[in-house]
Design a protein around this motif. Structure first.
Motif, PDB file in Angstrom:
ATOM      1  N   VAL A   1      -2.205  37.565  40.964  1.00 20.38           N
ATOM      2  CA  VAL A   1      -1.254  37.828  39.879  1.00 20.38           C
ATOM      3  C   VAL A   1      -0.259  38.879  40.348  1.00 20.38           C
ATOM      4  N   ASP A   2       1.002  38.744  39.941  1.00 18.61           N
ATOM      5  CA  ASP A   2       2.012  39.728  40.326  1.00 18.61           C
ATOM      6  C   ASP A   2       1.721  41.069  39.642  1.00 18.61           C
ATOM      7  N   PHE A   3       2.236  42.159  40.223  1.00 19.30           N
ATOM      8  CA  PHE A   3       1.898  43.501  39.752  1.00 19.30           C
ATOM      9  C   PHE A   3       2.315  43.730  38.302  1.00 19.30           C
ATOM     10  N   LYS A   4       3.492  43.297  37.919  1.00 16.04           N
ATOM     11  CA  LYS A   4       3.972  43.528  36.552  1.00 16.04           C
ATOM     12  C   LYS A   4       3.028  42.891  35.525  1.00 16.04           C
ATOM     13  N   THR A   5       2.646  41.656  35.771  1.00 16.17           N
ATOM     14  CA  THR A   5       1.718  40.965  34.866  1.00 16.17           C
ATOM     15  C   THR A   5       0.353  41.637  34.900  1.00 16.17           C
ATOM     16  N   ALA A   6      -0.123  41.963  36.091  1.00 17.84           N
ATOM     17  CA  ALA A   6      -1.428  42.618  36.227  1.00 17.84           C
ATOM     18  C   ALA A   6      -1.448  43.951  35.492  1.00 17.84           C
ATOM     19  N   PHE A   7      -0.365  44.698  35.579  1.00 21.16           N
ATOM     20  CA  PHE A   7      -0.286  45.997  34.905  1.00 21.16           C
ATOM     21  C   PHE A   7      -0.335  45.823  33.393  1.00 21.16           C
ATOM     22  N   ARG A   8       0.391  44.837  32.883  1.00 21.18           N
ATOM     23  CA  ARG A   8       0.364  44.577  31.434  1.00 21.18           C
ATOM     24  C   ARG A   8      -1.029  44.150  30.981  1.00 21.18           C
ATOM     25  N   VAL A   9      -1.701  43.341  31.769  1.00 20.12           N
ATOM     26  CA  VAL A   9      -3.061  42.907  31.431  1.00 20.12           C
ATOM     27  C   VAL A   9      -4.004  44.109  31.433  1.00 20.12           C
ATOM     28  N   ALA A  10      -3.885  44.973  32.437  1.00 15.83           N
ATOM     29  CA  ALA A  10      -4.743  46.162  32.507  1.00 15.83           C
ATOM     30  C   ALA A  10      -4.519  47.060  31.292  1.00 15.83           C
ATOM     31  N   LEU A  11      -3.276  47.259  30.906  1.00 18.22           N
ATOM     32  CA  LEU A  11      -2.986  48.070  29.720  1.00 18.22           C
ATOM     33  C   LEU A  11      -3.620  47.448  28.474  1.00 18.22           C
ATOM     34  N   ALA A  12      -3.455  46.155  28.328  1.00 20.74           N
ATOM     35  CA  ALA A  12      -4.005  45.467  27.158  1.00 20.74           C
ATOM     36  C   ALA A  12      -5.533  45.481  27.169  1.00 20.74           C
ATOM     37  N   ALA A  13      -6.107  45.358  28.340  1.00 21.91           N
ATOM     38  CA  ALA A  13      -7.563  45.255  28.441  1.00 21.91           C
ATOM     39  C   ALA A  13      -8.270  46.586  28.265  1.00 21.91           C
ATOM     40  N   ASP A  14      -7.670  47.657  28.733  1.00 23.32           N
ATOM     41  CA  ASP A  14      -8.415  48.910  28.868  1.00 23.32           C
ATOM     42  C   ASP A  14      -7.971  50.069  27.983  1.00 23.32           C
ATOM     43  N   THR A  15      -6.787  50.040  27.425  1.00 22.36           N
ATOM     44  CA  THR A  15      -6.270  51.221  26.738  1.00 22.36           C
ATOM     45  C   THR A  15      -7.166  51.702  25.599  1.00 22.36           C
ATOM     46  N   LEU A  16      -7.534  50.828  24.690  1.00 25.07           N
ATOM     47  CA  LEU A  16      -8.360  51.262  23.564  1.00 25.07           C
ATOM     48  C   LEU A  16      -9.733  51.722  24.038  1.00 25.07           C
ATOM     49  N   SER A  17     -10.313  50.993  24.950  1.00 30.12           N
ATOM     50  CA  SER A  17     -11.637  51.340  25.458  1.00 30.12           C
ATOM     51  C   SER A  17     -11.634  52.714  26.129  1.00 30.12           C
ATOM     52  N   ILE A  18     -10.670  52.954  26.997  1.00 24.09           N
ATOM     53  CA  ILE A  18     -10.586  54.245  27.679  1.00 24.09           C
ATOM     54  C   ILE A  18     -10.280  55.354  26.675  1.00 24.09           C
ATOM     55  N   ALA A  19      -9.393  55.090  25.735  1.00 27.77           N
ATOM     56  CA  ALA A  19      -9.040  56.114  24.749  1.00 27.77           C
ATOM     57  C   ALA A  19     -10.253  56.533  23.926  1.00 27.77           C
ATOM     58  N   VAL A  20     -11.035  55.562  23.462  1.00 23.13           N
ATOM     59  CA  VAL A  20     -12.240  55.889  22.689  1.00 23.13           C
ATOM     60  C   VAL A  20     -13.221  56.657  23.566  1.00 23.13           C
ATOM     61  N   MET A  21     -13.408  56.188  24.789  1.00 20.76           N
ATOM     62  CA  MET A  21     -14.351  56.851  25.677  1.00 20.76           C
ATOM     63  C   MET A  21     -13.919  58.289  25.951  1.00 20.76           C
ATOM     64  N   GLU A  22     -12.661  58.511  26.211  1.00 17.03           N
ATOM     65  CA  GLU A  22     -12.169  59.861  26.494  1.00 17.03           C
ATOM     66  C   GLU A  22     -12.237  60.761  25.264  1.00 17.03           C
ATOM     67  N   LEU A  23     -11.943  60.218  24.111  1.00 15.14           N
ATOM     68  CA  LEU A  23     -12.026  60.998  22.875  1.00 15.14           C
ATOM     69  C   LEU A  23     -13.460  61.485  22.645  1.00 15.14           C
ATOM     70  N   ILE A  24     -14.415  60.583  22.776  1.00 16.25           N
ATOM     71  CA  ILE A  24     -15.815  60.940  22.562  1.00 16.25           C
ATOM     72  C   ILE A  24     -16.305  61.874  23.664  1.00 16.25           C
ATOM     73  N   ASP A  25     -16.056  61.499  24.904  1.00 19.73           N
ATOM     74  CA  ASP A  25     -16.520  62.293  26.045  1.00 19.73           C
ATOM     75  C   ASP A  25     -16.001  63.729  25.952  1.00 19.73           C
ATOM     76  N   ASN A  26     -14.718  63.886  25.799  1.00 20.18           N
ATOM     77  CA  ASN A  26     -14.141  65.226  25.760  1.00 20.18           C
ATOM     78  C   ASN A  26     -14.484  65.959  24.468  1.00 20.18           C
ATOM     79  N   GLY A  27     -14.628  65.224  23.379  1.00 20.86           N
ATOM     80  CA  GLY A  27     -15.053  65.847  22.128  1.00 20.86           C
ATOM     81  C   GLY A  27     -16.437  66.468  22.250  1.00 20.86           C
ATOM     82  N   VAL A  28     -17.347  65.755  22.895  1.00 29.34           N
ATOM     83  CA  VAL A  28     -18.700  66.286  23.101  1.00 29.34           C
ATOM     84  C   VAL A  28     -18.648  67.540  23.967  1.00 29.34           C
ATOM     85  N   ILE A  29     -17.873  67.491  25.038  1.00 29.07           N
ATOM     86  CA  ILE A  29     -17.765  68.647  25.941  1.00 29.07           C
ATOM     87  C   ILE A  29     -17.194  69.863  25.203  1.00 29.07           C
TER      88      ILE A  29
END
Length: 163
Positions: free
Chosen positions: A83-111
């Motif tokens: 897959v070309d980089f532009k498409t791959a980047f959009r897919v990565a953003l769509a796939a991971d943003t919410l998951s990473i955001a929730v994980m970081e919120l919880i992880d850093n909140g606990v710390i």
């Protein structure tokens, strides 16, 4: 870590189109997210400590690196599929943003809430113990989020069409 470690996903039907979404599928997606987050968190803490930064700039760097490595792990697998980089980047953003955001919120909140964890040094057992517990709690909280997203054809369900 290659996306092929998401074994079992392809046997459960099309995500978001009536295929059964299992907790195992959600856990695999969350584990992928956790890997990127953990790499970014630890690297950010090491860099911040090495430069003598305070808690806030170190945490900001750790969060930024968690997103960077989370996206990079997804990008790597999608780009390998041709897959070309532009498409791959959009897919990565769509796939991971919410998951990473929730994980970081919880992880850093606990710390932040853990007594003395923000002042622990890399050589302290408290640092590593608090980090391990915070990531474990973040995993438990983020797994249902990923299950919900995969069931709606979002999150890591988007990535699997490129395998």
């Amino acid at each position: 870590m290659r996306h092929q470690t998401h074994t079992g996903h392809e046997h459960h039907g099309a995500h978001g189109t009536g295929g059964k979404v299992t907790w195992s599928m959600a856990a695999q997606a969350t584990l992928h997210c956790l890997t990127g987050c953990a790499i970014g968190e630890v690297l950010g803490m090491v860099i911040g400590t090495a430069f003598g930064w305070g808690n806030v700039p170190t945490m900001v760097l750790a969060i930024a690196l968690a997103f960077f490595f989370g996206y990079a792990l997804t990008l790597r697998g999608i780009l390998r599929a041709g897959v070309d980089f532009k498409t791959a980047f959009r897919v990565a953003l769509a796939a991971d943003t919410l998951s990473i955001a929730v994980m970081e919120l919880i992880d850093n909140g606990v710390i932040v809430l853990w007594p003395n964890a923000m002042d622990a040094h890399l050589s302290d057992a408290l640092f590593w113990g608090a980090l391990a517990v915070s990531l474990a709690i973040a995993f438990v909280v983020t797994t249902p989020v990923n299950r919900w997203m995969i069931g709606r054809g979002k999150g890591h369900a988007v990535v699997h069409q490129y395998h």
